[in-house]
Scaffold this active site. Structure first.
Site, PDB file in Angstrom:
ATOM      1  N   ARG A  61     -16.480 -20.955  51.286  1.00 41.84           N
ATOM      2  CA  ARG A  61     -17.593 -20.375  52.054  1.00 41.84           C
ATOM      3  C   ARG A  61     -18.927 -20.993  51.700  1.00 41.84           C
ATOM      4  O   ARG A  61     -19.962 -20.528  52.192  1.00 41.84           O
ATOM      5  CB  ARG A  61     -17.702 -18.887  51.768  1.00 41.84           C
ATOM      6  CG  ARG A  61     -16.648 -18.123  52.470  1.00 41.84           C
ATOM      7  CD  ARG A  61     -16.989 -16.672  52.439  1.00 41.84           C
ATOM      8  NE  ARG A  61     -15.743 -15.981  52.506  1.00 41.84           N
ATOM      9  CZ  ARG A  61     -15.572 -14.843  53.123  1.00 41.84           C
ATOM     10  NH1 ARG A  61     -16.574 -14.231  53.685  1.00 41.84           N
ATOM     11  NH2 ARG A  61     -14.398 -14.287  53.165  1.00 41.84           N
ATOM     12  N   ARG A  68     -12.667  -1.829  63.057  1.00 36.06           N
ATOM     13  CA  ARG A  68     -11.518  -2.329  62.287  1.00 36.06           C
ATOM     14  C   ARG A  68     -10.982  -1.276  61.318  1.00 36.06           C
ATOM     15  O   ARG A  68     -11.736  -0.512  60.719  1.00 36.06           O
ATOM     16  CB  ARG A  68     -11.916  -3.553  61.481  1.00 36.06           C
ATOM     17  CG  ARG A  68     -10.803  -3.977  60.511  1.00 36.06           C
ATOM     18  CD  ARG A  68     -10.989  -5.327  59.949  1.00 36.06           C
ATOM     19  NE  ARG A  68     -12.184  -5.456  59.156  1.00 36.06           N
ATOM     20  CZ  ARG A  68     -12.613  -6.595  58.654  1.00 36.06           C
ATOM     21  NH1 ARG A  68     -11.941  -7.702  58.878  1.00 36.06           N
ATOM     22  NH2 ARG A  68     -13.710  -6.639  57.946  1.00 36.06           N
ATOM     23  N   ARG A  99     -12.823  -0.386  55.645  1.00 36.00           N
ATOM     24  CA  ARG A  99     -13.384  -1.089  54.487  1.00 36.00           C
ATOM     25  C   ARG A  99     -14.830  -0.687  54.245  1.00 36.00           C
ATOM     26  O   ARG A  99     -15.602  -0.544  55.185  1.00 36.00           O
ATOM     27  CB  ARG A  99     -13.308  -2.607  54.720  1.00 36.00           C
ATOM     28  CG  ARG A  99     -12.007  -3.213  54.280  1.00 36.00           C
ATOM     29  CD  ARG A  99     -11.812  -4.629  54.730  1.00 36.00           C
ATOM     30  NE  ARG A  99     -12.938  -5.524  54.506  1.00 36.00           N
ATOM     31  CZ  ARG A  99     -12.921  -6.830  54.796  1.00 36.00           C
ATOM     32  NH1 ARG A  99     -11.822  -7.374  55.282  1.00 36.00           N
ATOM     33  NH2 ARG A  99     -13.980  -7.571  54.577  1.00 36.00           N
ATOM     34  N   ARG A 142     -23.591  -9.502  55.819  1.00 36.12           N
ATOM     35  CA  ARG A 142     -22.487 -10.476  55.758  1.00 36.12           C
ATOM     36  C   ARG A 142     -22.683 -11.571  56.810  1.00 36.12           C
ATOM     37  O   ARG A 142     -22.425 -12.737  56.544  1.00 36.12           O
ATOM     38  CB  ARG A 142     -21.144  -9.769  55.958  1.00 36.12           C
ATOM     39  CG  ARG A 142     -20.746  -8.952  54.743  1.00 36.12           C
ATOM     40  CD  ARG A 142     -19.663  -7.942  55.068  1.00 36.12           C
ATOM     41  NE  ARG A 142     -18.429  -8.543  55.507  1.00 36.12           N
ATOM     42  CZ  ARG A 142     -17.513  -7.914  56.247  1.00 36.12           C
ATOM     43  NH1 ARG A 142     -17.722  -6.660  56.650  1.00 36.12           N
ATOM     44  NH2 ARG A 142     -16.413  -8.504  56.599  1.00 36.12           N
TER      45      ARG A 142
HETATM   46  P1  AP5 Z   1      -9.999  -9.868  61.219  1.00 37.45           P
HETATM   47  O1  AP5 Z   1      -8.777 -10.665  61.480  1.00 37.45           O
HETATM   48  O2  AP5 Z   1      -9.933  -8.822  60.136  1.00 37.45           O
HETATM   49  O3  AP5 Z   1     -11.264 -10.837  61.003  1.00 37.45           O
HETATM   50  P2  AP5 Z   1     -11.653 -11.752  59.772  1.00 37.45           P
HETATM   51  O4  AP5 Z   1     -12.224 -13.001  60.349  1.00 37.45           O
HETATM   52  O5  AP5 Z   1     -10.509 -11.890  58.822  1.00 37.45           O
HETATM   53  O6  AP5 Z   1     -12.827 -10.867  59.186  1.00 37.45           O
HETATM   54  P3  AP5 Z   1     -13.164 -10.388  57.705  1.00 37.45           P
HETATM   55  O7  AP5 Z   1     -14.252  -9.364  57.858  1.00 37.45           O
HETATM   56  O8  AP5 Z   1     -11.943  -9.947  56.951  1.00 37.45           O
HETATM   57  O9  AP5 Z   1     -13.723 -11.654  57.107  1.00 37.45           O
HETATM   58  P4  AP5 Z   1     -14.714 -11.733  55.986  1.00 37.45           P
HETATM   59  O10 AP5 Z   1     -14.693 -13.183  55.892  1.00 37.45           O
HETATM   60  O11 AP5 Z   1     -16.036 -11.134  56.107  1.00 37.45           O
HETATM   61  O12 AP5 Z   1     -14.082 -10.777  54.857  1.00 37.45           O
HETATM   62  P5  AP5 Z   1     -13.250 -11.135  53.549  1.00 37.45           P
HETATM   63  O13 AP5 Z   1     -12.303 -10.046  53.325  1.00 37.45           O
HETATM   64  O14 AP5 Z   1     -12.764 -12.522  53.585  1.00 37.45           O
HETATM   65  O15 AP5 Z   1     -10.443  -9.180  62.602  1.00 37.45           O
HETATM   66  C1  AP5 Z   1     -11.546  -8.311  62.656  1.00 37.45           C
HETATM   67  C2  AP5 Z   1     -11.260  -7.175  63.659  1.00 37.45           C
HETATM   68  O16 AP5 Z   1     -11.178  -7.728  64.982  1.00 37.45           O
HETATM   69  C3  AP5 Z   1      -9.932  -6.458  63.424  1.00 37.45           C
HETATM   70  O17 AP5 Z   1     -10.096  -5.104  63.747  1.00 37.45           O
HETATM   71  C4  AP5 Z   1      -8.961  -7.143  64.407  1.00 37.45           C
HETATM   72  O18 AP5 Z   1      -7.909  -6.285  64.818  1.00 37.45           O
HETATM   73  C5  AP5 Z   1      -9.890  -7.501  65.554  1.00 37.45           C
HETATM   74  N1  AP5 Z   1      -9.519  -8.741  66.230  1.00 37.45           N
HETATM   75  C6  AP5 Z   1      -9.036  -9.874  65.659  1.00 37.45           C
HETATM   76  N2  AP5 Z   1      -8.849 -10.824  66.594  1.00 37.45           N
HETATM   77  C7  AP5 Z   1      -9.257 -10.272  67.781  1.00 37.45           C
HETATM   78  C8  AP5 Z   1      -9.326 -10.768  69.112  1.00 37.45           C
HETATM   79  N3  AP5 Z   1      -8.947 -12.027  69.405  1.00 37.45           N
HETATM   80  N4  AP5 Z   1      -9.805  -9.949  70.079  1.00 37.45           N
HETATM   81  C9  AP5 Z   1     -10.208  -8.692  69.778  1.00 37.45           C
HETATM   82  N5  AP5 Z   1     -10.149  -8.142  68.535  1.00 37.45           N
HETATM   83  C10 AP5 Z   1      -9.685  -8.949  67.541  1.00 37.45           C
HETATM   84  O19 AP5 Z   1     -14.422 -11.090  52.432  1.00 37.45           O
HETATM   85  C11 AP5 Z   1     -15.019  -9.864  52.041  1.00 37.45           C
HETATM   86  C12 AP5 Z   1     -16.059 -10.130  50.955  1.00 37.45           C
HETATM   87  O20 AP5 Z   1     -15.440 -10.754  49.803  1.00 37.45           O
HETATM   88  C13 AP5 Z   1     -17.197 -11.094  51.331  1.00 37.45           C
HETATM   89  O21 AP5 Z   1     -18.227 -10.450  52.035  1.00 37.45           O
HETATM   90  C14 AP5 Z   1     -17.633 -11.600  49.945  1.00 37.45           C
HETATM   91  O22 AP5 Z   1     -18.413 -10.643  49.285  1.00 37.45           O
HETATM   92  C15 AP5 Z   1     -16.301 -11.720  49.216  1.00 37.45           C
HETATM   93  N6  AP5 Z   1     -15.713 -13.057  49.375  1.00 37.45           N
HETATM   94  C16 AP5 Z   1     -14.537 -13.347  49.992  1.00 37.45           C
HETATM   95  N7  AP5 Z   1     -14.315 -14.665  49.970  1.00 37.45           N
HETATM   96  C17 AP5 Z   1     -15.373 -15.232  49.319  1.00 37.45           C
HETATM   97  C18 AP5 Z   1     -15.725 -16.567  49.006  1.00 37.45           C
HETATM   98  N8  AP5 Z   1     -14.940 -17.605  49.337  1.00 37.45           N
HETATM   99  N9  AP5 Z   1     -16.890 -16.777  48.343  1.00 37.45           N
HETATM  100  C19 AP5 Z   1     -17.699 -15.760  47.983  1.00 37.45           C
HETATM  101  N10 AP5 Z   1     -17.424 -14.454  48.277  1.00 37.45           N
HETATM  102  C20 AP5 Z   1     -16.264 -14.198  48.938  1.00 37.45           C
END
Ligand code: AP5
Length: 215
Positions: free
Chosen positions: A88, A127, A160, A171
């Protein structure tokens, strides 16, 4: 199959990664899921990550990079992986390049999921996620069959903490400032595959498979 899934919160990275990994038999390596597992187990790493996650900020690069390098060294990643939400930042991408170069297993593709901001906010605020297996639901387009219960494992489905509206804005701002430059980073390497991820999930998946077949 060695892939990075790039895209803002709510773009559908997790939804598509779960489907592709189940079909291809490779692990989904989601840094968000790894951090949430640490938080649930109350480890020191989880306590550190929670401070940043609850504010909608990125966890520091050093913490994330070490965790991912350790995960990629596990035997199940030898046959490939989908990195969901990592890298990221540019330093994270450079760290990944070093890890993969040392193992002589270069990255094959970076798939970027493109969705406009209004749709992202709509998706995140609707979600729900399984506490046990991390399956992803959406009250509008893909609700669980029984309210509050995961279809796949029977675990508890919850909202969440970081899907609250004020944290979602933070975010999205973090993404624009720190993660969006990775699109150019991977384009310059000839690895970028951009997808219109505002389409229904089945359509996005079909385009994902078609794009990966072309490479
Ligand atoms: P979903 O598939 O859950 O979307 P996503 O892109 O995976 O979204 P996230 O919010 O999980 O990503 P994120 O990157 O913010 O969170 P993460 O957990 O990695 O879909 C979202 C919703 O839309 C769902 O309800 C789904 O059903 C719906 N949907 C999906 N596709 C659809 C479609 N085509 N049409 C309609 N609806 C649809 O990270 C969380 C936290 O962890 C970060 O904020 C940070 O603090 C930390 N973190 C994680 N990775 C790192 C990193 N590499 N570096 C630093 N901090 C990090």
């Amino acid at each position: 199959m060695r892939l990075v899934f790039l895209g803002p919160p709510g773009a559908g990275k997790g939804t598509q990664a779960q489907r592709l990994c189940a079909s291809a038999g490779v692990p989904q390596v989601s840094t968000g899921d790894l951090f949430r597992a640490h938080v649930a187990k109350e480890t020191a790493l989880g306590a550190e990550a929670k401070k940043f996650m609850s504010r909608g900020e990125l966890v520091p690069d050093s913490v994330v990079c070490d965790m991912v390098a350790t995960r990629l060294a596990e035997p199940d990643c030898a046959k490939g992986f989908v990195l969901d939400g990592f890298p990221r930042t540019v330093p994270q991408a450079e760290s990944l390049d070093r890890t993969l170069a040392a193992a002589r297993t270069p990255l094959e593709r970076c798939v970027e999921f493109v969705v406009d901001k209004d749709e992202l906010v709509r998706r995140l605020t609707r979600r729900q996620t399984c506490r046990k297996c991390a399956a992803v639901y959406n009250l509008d387009v893909a609700p669980p069959a029984r309210s509050g219960v995961c279809d796949k494992c029977g675990g508890e489905v919850y909202v969440r903490d970081d899907d609250r509206p004020e944290t979602v804005s933070r975010r999205l701002a973090e993404y624009d400032a720190k993660t969006a430059p990775l699109s150019a980073y991977y384009r310059a390497k000839g690895l970028l595959l951009r997808l219109d991820a505002a389409q229904p999930p089945d359509r996005v998946y079909a385009e994902l498979l078609a794009g990966l077949r072309r490479t």
